[in-house]
Write an enzyme that holds these catalytic residues in place. Structure first.
Site, mmCIF file in Angstrom:
data_model
loop_
_atom_site.group_PDB
_atom_site.id
_atom_site.type_symbol
_atom_site.label_atom_id
_atom_site.label_comp_id
_atom_site.label_asym_id
_atom_site.label_seq_id
_atom_site.Cartn_x
_atom_site.Cartn_y
_atom_site.Cartn_z
ATOM 1 C CG ASP A 106 -26.320 51.198 38.156
ATOM 2 O OD1 ASP A 106 -27.166 51.941 38.692
ATOM 3 O OD2 ASP A 106 -25.714 50.283 38.764
ATOM 4 C CE LYS A 136 -24.556 44.290 41.332
ATOM 5 N NZ LYS A 136 -24.612 45.748 41.222
ATOM 6 C CE LYS A 182 -31.343 48.119 43.699
ATOM 7 N NZ LYS A 182 -31.270 46.754 43.150
ATOM 8 C CD GLU A 220 -23.441 51.563 45.530
ATOM 9 O OE1 GLU A 220 -24.632 51.392 45.872
ATOM 10 O OE2 GLU A 220 -22.832 50.781 44.780
ATOM 11 C CB SER A 226 -28.593 48.087 35.999
ATOM 12 O OG SER A 226 -28.468 49.097 36.981
#
Ligand code: PSU
Ligand code: MN
Length: 322
Positions: free
Chosen positions: A164, A181, A96, A35, A162
């Protein structure tokens, strides 16, 4: 280039593959997608450009070809040259880009850095099965509970989860990371991954790694002793055609970790400050990471750099084993 499923043909048509990546895919040699948001938004200059180069070198040493993903002038770049890596690391206003903002970035023709979600779906469109990052996004602290001080400043649940996690649920790619994270609600993140059908496997530990620290206090849903074990699981899972990706977690090397107490103290403070400042949405992760770096005198950045390079190496070995 063969997209992992036909629905991604439209995205596949927008990809610009570096020669080396195209050649590796054409000859079925191992490729690892990387990424670029961690370069543009996750780490300060010059560590960001150093880690981007070092991660690519680590993938190569493991016998695979690196393919760092970014967006520029309406196309998705898969494999970046030195000039573009430098631009992502230094240009101001790099956007982003994640799954919900991919179309906007392509339509606007801007320079954008891709998060885990956007990079994963791009990898799938290119036919790349292995992707490496530092830590994935997940459930933010305060997503499901009120947060902040009691009284009028108390904030309602943010519902900030997120994308993700959604991407892992719907895109069949193996994602190598050092755990969610640490700024996140790790147990809640693991619950969502389970609910969404995403296998989580930890290499060489029985606890989910805590990103800059080796431990998070959360038991590993599954463990394997080595990368070969992770490769067996990844091959089996991806071969079943269940549709989801899988998360391969690698603890940060012992010599590079930030002790969990120290990391947690900085994160707790940075999170409170972020709330007080009113930062929210996609700005939250970069803001908190930057503040944790200040509060730890750069030690979180050194740990973050080390774990990204380590993950890239493991992803290279995994891709070669697949
Ligand atoms: N891992 C890092 N540093 C980062 C990120 C991950 O070590 O900056 C980025 C990734 O791109 C990830 C994103 O996809 O943060 C998550 O952002 P959000 O929480 O807004 O979904
Ligand atoms: Mn978010």
């Amino acid at each position: 280039m063969q997209p992992i499923h036909p629905a991604l043909a439209g995205l596949a048509a927008r990809l610009a593959l570096a020669d080396e990546v195209a050649e590796a895919l054409a000859t079925s040699r191992p490729v690892v997608a990387l990424e670029s948001t961690l370069i543009s938004h996750g780490l300060p200059y010059p560590q960001n450009v150093e880690v981007a180069r070092a991660a690519e070198a680590a993938v190569r040493e493991a016998g695979a070809v690196p393919a760092t993903v970014a967006v520029e002038r309406g196309v998705v770049l898969v494999g970046l040259d030195e000039a573009r890596l430098g631009a992502l690391a230094t240009a101001s206003g790099v956007r982003k880009v994640s799954r919900p903002t991919l179309a906007g970035a392509l339509a606007d023709g801007i320079l954008g850095a891709t998060t885990v979600s956007a990079s994963m779906v791009v990898a799938a469109a290119a036919g790349i099965r292995v992707f490496a990052t530092g830590g994935i996004g997940g459930v933010h602290r305060g997503a499901f509970e009120p947060s902040g001080p009691p009284g009028p400043a108390r904030r309602p649940p943010s519902l900030d989860v997120s994308v993700d996690l959604e991407e892992l649920a719907r895109t069949p790619v193996a994602v190598v990371c050092a755990g969610p994270k640490a700024i996140l609600d790790v147990p809640a993140t693991l619950e969502i991954l389970e609910s969404r059908g995403v296998p989580v496997v930890v290499i060489g530990a029985d606890e989910v790694p805590g990103f800059v620290s080796r431990s998070s206090g959360v038991p590993a849903p599954q463990s394997v002793v080595d990368v070969a074990g992770a490769a067996r699981l990844a091959r089996t899972h991806l071969g079943l055609g269940l549709g989801s990706g899988l998360l391969v977690c690698v603890p940060i090397p012992a010599g590079d970790e930030l002790p969990r107490d120290e990391a947690e103290a900085a994160i707790a403070r940075a999170t409170l400050e972020a709330e007080a400042t009113g930062v929210h949405g996609p700005a939250t992760t970069p803001w908190v990471l930057r503040r944790v770096a200040e509060l730890t005198d750069g030690r979180s950045v050194r740990a973050n750099v080390a774990l990204i390079i380590n993950n890239a190496r493991v992803a290279g070995v995994l891709a070669a084993a697949l």
